[in-house]
Design a protein around this motif. Structure first.
Motif, PDB file in Angstrom:
ATOM      1  N   GLY A  95       0.806  -1.212   0.000  1.00 47.08           N
ATOM      2  CA  GLY A  95       0.000   0.000   0.000  1.00 47.08           C
ATOM      3  C   GLY A  95       0.838   1.260   0.000  1.00 47.08           C
ATOM      4  O   GLY A  95       0.534   2.225  -0.711  1.00 47.08           O
ATOM      5  N   VAL A  96       1.913   1.270   0.795  1.00 50.01           N
ATOM      6  CA  VAL A  96       2.813   2.424   0.809  1.00 50.01           C
ATOM      7  C   VAL A  96       3.451   2.602  -0.573  1.00 50.01           C
ATOM      8  O   VAL A  96       3.498   3.706  -1.117  1.00 50.01           O
ATOM      9  CB  VAL A  96       3.908   2.257   1.885  1.00 50.01           C
ATOM     10  CG1 VAL A  96       4.921   3.405   1.794  1.00 50.01           C
ATOM     11  CG2 VAL A  96       3.294   2.230   3.279  1.00 50.01           C
ATOM     12  N   GLY A  97       3.939   1.497  -1.135  1.00 51.19           N
ATOM     13  CA  GLY A  97       4.548   1.569  -2.465  1.00 51.19           C
ATOM     14  C   GLY A  97       3.576   2.046  -3.520  1.00 51.19           C
ATOM     15  O   GLY A  97       3.938   2.833  -4.411  1.00 51.19           O
ATOM     16  N   MET A  98       2.347   1.597  -3.423  1.00 54.82           N
ATOM     17  CA  MET A  98       1.304   1.994  -4.369  1.00 54.82           C
ATOM     18  C   MET A  98       1.090   3.511  -4.317  1.00 54.82           C
ATOM     19  O   MET A  98       0.927   4.164  -5.356  1.00 54.82           O
ATOM     20  CB  MET A  98       0.022   1.237  -4.026  1.00 54.82           C
ATOM     21  CG  MET A  98      -1.147   1.501  -4.924  1.00 54.82           C
ATOM     22  SD  MET A  98      -2.510   0.332  -4.616  1.00 54.82           S
ATOM     23  CE  MET A  98      -2.877   0.673  -2.875  1.00 54.82           C
ATOM     24  N   ALA A  99       1.108   4.074  -3.116  1.00 49.53           N
ATOM     25  CA  ALA A  99       0.933   5.518  -2.979  1.00 49.53           C
ATOM     26  C   ALA A  99       2.120   6.276  -3.558  1.00 49.53           C
ATOM     27  O   ALA A  99       1.947   7.321  -4.206  1.00 49.53           O
ATOM     28  CB  ALA A  99       0.743   5.872  -1.503  1.00 49.53           C
ATOM     29  N   LEU A 100       3.324   5.764  -3.347  1.00 48.22           N
ATOM     30  CA  LEU A 100       4.513   6.446  -3.859  1.00 48.22           C
ATOM     31  C   LEU A 100       4.553   6.439  -5.386  1.00 48.22           C
ATOM     32  O   LEU A 100       4.988   7.410  -6.012  1.00 48.22           O
ATOM     33  CB  LEU A 100       5.775   5.773  -3.303  1.00 48.22           C
ATOM     34  CG  LEU A 100       5.982   5.865  -1.793  1.00 48.22           C
ATOM     35  CD1 LEU A 100       7.253   5.150  -1.379  1.00 48.22           C
ATOM     36  CD2 LEU A 100       6.002   7.315  -1.322  1.00 48.22           C
ATOM     37  N   VAL A 101       4.098   5.351  -5.987  1.00 54.86           N
ATOM     38  CA  VAL A 101       4.067   5.261  -7.450  1.00 54.86           C
ATOM     39  C   VAL A 101       2.853   5.980  -8.015  1.00 54.86           C
ATOM     40  O   VAL A 101       2.893   6.550  -9.113  1.00 54.86           O
ATOM     41  CB  VAL A 101       4.075   3.780  -7.890  1.00 54.86           C
ATOM     42  CG1 VAL A 101       3.815   3.647  -9.387  1.00 54.86           C
ATOM     43  CG2 VAL A 101       5.410   3.134  -7.535  1.00 54.86           C
ATOM     44  N   LEU A 329      -7.761  -9.299   5.108  1.00 61.00           N
ATOM     45  CA  LEU A 329      -6.506  -8.888   5.736  1.00 61.00           C
ATOM     46  C   LEU A 329      -5.658  -8.076   4.760  1.00 61.00           C
ATOM     47  O   LEU A 329      -5.138  -7.004   5.095  1.00 61.00           O
ATOM     48  CB  LEU A 329      -5.719 -10.118   6.195  1.00 61.00           C
ATOM     49  CG  LEU A 329      -6.248 -10.887   7.402  1.00 61.00           C
ATOM     50  CD1 LEU A 329      -5.418 -12.152   7.613  1.00 61.00           C
ATOM     51  CD2 LEU A 329      -6.216 -10.026   8.652  1.00 61.00           C
ATOM     52  N   ALA A 330      -5.513  -8.594   3.546  1.00 62.48           N
ATOM     53  CA  ALA A 330      -4.663  -7.935   2.556  1.00 62.48           C
ATOM     54  C   ALA A 330      -5.259  -6.603   2.113  1.00 62.48           C
ATOM     55  O   ALA A 330      -4.546  -5.596   2.015  1.00 62.48           O
ATOM     56  CB  ALA A 330      -4.457  -8.850   1.359  1.00 62.48           C
ATOM     57  N   VAL A 331      -6.549  -6.575   1.848  1.00 63.31           N
ATOM     58  CA  VAL A 331      -7.180  -5.331   1.399  1.00 63.31           C
ATOM     59  C   VAL A 331      -7.105  -4.267   2.491  1.00 63.31           C
ATOM     60  O   VAL A 331      -6.784  -3.104   2.234  1.00 63.31           O
ATOM     61  CB  VAL A 331      -8.641  -5.584   0.978  1.00 63.31           C
ATOM     62  CG1 VAL A 331      -9.362  -4.266   0.732  1.00 63.31           C
ATOM     63  CG2 VAL A 331      -8.680  -6.447  -0.276  1.00 63.31           C
ATOM     64  N   GLY A 332      -7.361  -4.664   3.736  1.00 67.44           N
ATOM     65  CA  GLY A 332      -7.258  -3.726   4.844  1.00 67.44           C
ATOM     66  C   GLY A 332      -5.843  -3.198   4.999  1.00 67.44           C
ATOM     67  O   GLY A 332      -5.627  -1.994   5.218  1.00 67.44           O
TER      68      GLY A 332
END
Length: 366
Positions: A95-101, A329-332
């Protein structure tokens, strides 16, 4: 000679991926964008579209299972034990990586098809790190340390909501759970008047849900019966990107895979949609800071996606269609990670955030 059924699966994956890439590009749909809209702007429309896709995927996939055409124990999403620690850590990192990209692995493929050269770098780095975590230098740490911290399912049940509920209730509740949850998710989108006025979004949601089902069907029935039991799979874009990069660089025979075919299909479908709307153009990094941000995000998505067992599509839709316990779990975790990533983008580096938080805490005590 390469098994022809494997090449047929790869062709099926290409077609499924191509339709997905075209539909998502045409509708301007993005999983991170949907999360960002909901968290920062209170607009849940695009998030509801993914709910629609999940609802359709649940109804279709569970119908295959209830009818006896699909044995859920064959799927990698429903193991006998659930690696909770790996899933939580991996999904937050993703999720963090997704936001950075600014998008996920699937979104990076869609952007690449439209000529975004930044996404080319993201896809190559994500794929390399994913393959290193899957079978390379990071694989031992993942398997021996993180995935060993798992919760075993009781009495031989698989790690999915339907199986666990049936074990608890002593009755087969799969059909009821699937019908109720799938219908509710579809209604969240179809019951919104604003969304009913946006056919492009609705058609993309229906398409994604149906394509998840199509992926299961292709890998279940397009196979060689003498090659052993089927390994059904559907849309996911972390390990498959890693396999595609590996196949393209080192082993062409590995191109004969549904997932690898879907990767190239998404790029092709997005390219077709961008060309059709006269939006096909080259884009590159603005500066070194933007490049560092994308590289960091790609590394986090590659490693985190393998730990989590998939991306926003792989866990959010494909695992969700199986009612896998890993899915919520993963989506959260991905949503939490995305929120952390957004905070980093807005407020600065993690060090700056911690420093400002510590300063506020000290000042508050005074």
């Amino acid at each position: 000679m390469q098994d022809m059924s494997a090449w047929a699966q790869a062709l099926g994956g290409f077609v499924v991926g191509m339709i997905a890439g075209f539909a998502v590009r045409h509708a301007r749909l993005c999983s991170f964008g949907a999360i960002e809209d909901a968290m920062m702007g209170g607009d849940t429309r695009r998030l509801r579209i993914f709910g629609l896709a999940l609802g359709v995927a649940i109804l279709g996939t569970q119908a295959l299972i209830v009818s006896g055409l699909f044995d859920p124990s064959l799927s990698t999403y429903t193991p006998a034990s659930l690696p909770i620690v790996a899933i939580v850590i991996g999904s937050v990192l993703f999720g963090v990586g997704m936001a950075l990209v600014g998008t996920c692995g699937f979104g990076s493929l869609v952007r690449l098809g439209a000529g975004d050269l930044r996404s080319l770098i993201v896809v190559l780095v994500l794929g390399a790190v994913a393959f290193a975590a899957l079978r390379g230098i990071f694989a031992s740490f993942r398997i021996v340390v993180l995935e060993r911290l798992a919760v075993a399912m009781p009495d031989g049940t698989t790690a999915d909501i339907a199986s666990l509920s049936s074990w608890l209730l002593a009755i087969d509740a799969r059909a009821v759970i699937a019908a109720g949850l799938g219908t509710a998710l579809c209604w969240l989108a179809l019951g919104d008047k604003r969304l009913r006025r946006t056919p492009r979004l609705l058609s993309a949601g229906f398409a994604l849900g149906l394509l998840v089902i199509a992926g299961w069907l292709v890998t279940l029935f397009v196979r060689d019966d003498f090659a052993g039991p089927p390994r059904p799979q559907s849309l996911t874009f972390v390990s498959t990107i890693g396999k595609a990069v590996f196949a393209g660089l080192l082993n062409v025979a590995n191109l004969a895979d549904f997932g690898v075919g879907s990767v190239f299909g998404v790029i092709s479908g997005s390219c077709l949609a961008a060309w059709r709307s006269a939006e096909l153009q080259w884009e590159a990094f603005d500066d070194d800071r933007e490049m560092r941000r994308h590289l960091t995000g790609a590394v986090l998505m590659g490693f985190g996606g393998i730990l989590a067992g998939g991306c926003t599509i792989g866990q959010g839709l494909t695992a969700g269609s199986m009612l896998a316990l890993s899915w919520p779990l993963a989506v959260g975790g991905m949503m939490l990670g995305a929120r952390i990533g957004i905070a980093i983008l807005i407020e600065g580096s993690p060090r700056d955030i911690v420093r400002r938080g510590w300063t506020r805490l000290i000042q508050g005590r005074r």
